[in-house]
Design a protein around this motif. Structure first.
Motif, short mmCIF file in Angstrom:
data_model
loop_
_atom_site.label_atom_id
_atom_site.label_comp_id
_atom_site.label_asym_id
_atom_site.label_seq_id
_atom_site.Cartn_x
_atom_site.Cartn_y
_atom_site.Cartn_z
N VAL A 141 18.50 5.59 -12.45
CA VAL A 141 17.59 6.21 -11.43
C VAL A 141 16.30 6.07 -12.07
CG1 VAL A 141 17.20 8.04 -10.07
CG2 VAL A 141 19.55 7.45 -10.46
N TRP A 142 15.23 5.77 -10.97
CA TRP A 142 14.00 5.54 -11.47
C TRP A 142 13.08 6.45 -10.49
CZ3 TRP A 142 17.55 2.04 -12.17
CH2 TRP A 142 17.70 1.40 -13.11
N GLU A 143 11.97 6.75 -10.85
CA GLU A 143 10.81 7.37 -9.70
C GLU A 143 9.72 6.39 -9.67
OE1 GLU A 143 8.67 11.53 -8.34
OE2 GLU A 143 10.06 11.73 -10.04
N VAL A 144 9.08 6.22 -8.42
CA VAL A 144 8.04 5.68 -8.35
C VAL A 144 6.83 6.38 -8.20
CG1 VAL A 144 6.91 3.87 -6.70
CG2 VAL A 144 9.39 3.83 -6.80
N PRO A 145 5.94 5.86 -9.29
CA PRO A 145 4.64 6.78 -9.32
C PRO A 145 3.76 6.53 -8.03
CG PRO A 145 4.32 4.99 -10.66
CD PRO A 145 5.83 4.89 -10.26
N ASN A 146 2.81 7.11 -7.84
CA ASN A 146 1.53 6.82 -6.93
C ASN A 146 1.91 6.84 -5.57
OD1 ASN A 146 -0.22 6.46 -9.19
ND2 ASN A 146 0.74 4.48 -9.58
N ILE A 147 2.98 7.60 -5.07
CA ILE A 147 3.25 7.70 -3.95
C ILE A 147 2.40 8.81 -3.16
CG2 ILE A 147 5.14 8.44 -2.09
CD1 ILE A 147 5.63 5.38 -3.66
N ASP A 160 0.98 -1.39 -0.15
CA ASP A 160 -0.03 -0.01 -0.02
C ASP A 160 0.78 1.22 -0.05
OD1 ASP A 160 -2.67 1.42 0.26
OD2 ASP A 160 -1.66 2.03 2.31
N MET A 161 1.94 1.28 0.79
CA MET A 161 2.76 2.15 0.78
C MET A 161 3.54 2.73 -0.62
SD MET A 161 2.95 3.99 3.76
CE MET A 161 4.51 4.75 3.70
N LEU A 162 3.78 1.45 -1.27
CA LEU A 162 4.32 1.57 -2.69
C LEU A 162 3.28 1.84 -3.71
CD1 LEU A 162 7.00 -1.17 -2.13
CD2 LEU A 162 7.24 1.29 -2.36
#
Length: 253
Positions: free
Chosen positions: A222-228, A154-156
């Protein structure tokens, strides 16, 4: 509350659940890192991640390791440029719901530049894998452990469970970075794998994790996680300097 006696002195008592310490003492040398390890004698060996990382970070002090700077600079993110190292804390513990042990980040680096305060949660590797898969972790897991996995998902930003082949360690290290950033009122958390493996072993597992999260690529590493929900979470892979694989630090025990 149940109490148990400590080894050397039966008159000393403490709660069964160990409290995470938040008092830190500066190191004199890399050998000071050894006593903080989960298994100090087993994991303190030349060519292994614990000793290689300690040697690298101590040698580059008071700055971040140069290869990490290069990795962060590979993006166009102004928040990752020219970061000043404010503090590096080996074996940083983050309490998570469910289970009975905290997540233990190899190195927490608190950094800043003129734009932001940035939390780097560093996972050092050589040949070690990222621990069990989610399938292996769930096999025989307690209700608390299963609730922890759901919390991490859920946090991710997951609305469905991760596939069974994803490595559990990548989940809790990433969420630990997020929670630590929140504690320090930082809007940017970076979970960075500092890999001294010259063949980049296990990078495929890391990239599978990024792919499942549908990350946006900010550079080749380097990557960015969406939906945080709160703040930003970046994931990075940095190839360590192989010179530190050959360095042997004396025991600090």
């Amino acid at each position: 509350m149940k109490l148990r006696s400590l080894g050397r002195d039966n008159n000393l008592l403490e709660p069964i659940k160990r409290k995470m310490k938040r008092i830190f003492v500066p190191t004199i040398s890399g050998s000071d890192w050894q006593r903080l390890l989960g298994k100090p004698k087993l994991h303190w060996k030349k060519g292994y991640s614990a000793m290689s990382a300690a040697a690298c970070w101590e040698d580059n002090h008071p700055n971040l390791p140069s290869e990490i700077v290069e990795t962060l600079h590979s993006t166009d993110e102004l928040s990752l440029k020219s970061l000043e190292l404010l503090a590096a804390i080996p074996e940083w513990e983050v309490d998570l719901p469910g289970g009975d042990r905290p997540s233990q980040t190899d190195i927490l680096a608190i950094t800043r530049n003129e734009n932001d305060l940035v939390i780097l949660a560093v996972e050092a590797k050589v040949e070690e894998p990222f621990g069990p898969t989610l399938e292996e972790k769930k096999n025989g897991a307690s209700e608390g452990q299963l609730s922890r996995i759901s919390y991490l998902e859920d946090m991710l930003g997951r609305t469905t469970p991760f596939p069974s082949h994803i490595r559990y360690q990548l989940l809790h290290r990433s969420v630990s970075a997020l929670l630590t950033a929140k504690s320090f009122h930082s809007s940017i958390a970076v979970m960075l794998v500092h890999s001294f493996s010259q063949s980049s072993k296990w990078r495929n597992e890391f990239e599978a994790f990024c792919s499942e999260l549908k990350c946006t690529s900010l550079s080749n590493d380097v990557w960015e996680v969406p939906n945080i929900k709160d703040g930003r979470l970046l994931l990075g892979w940095c190839k360590g300097n192989p010179a530190y694989l050959a360095m042997e630090l004396p025991s600090g025990l």
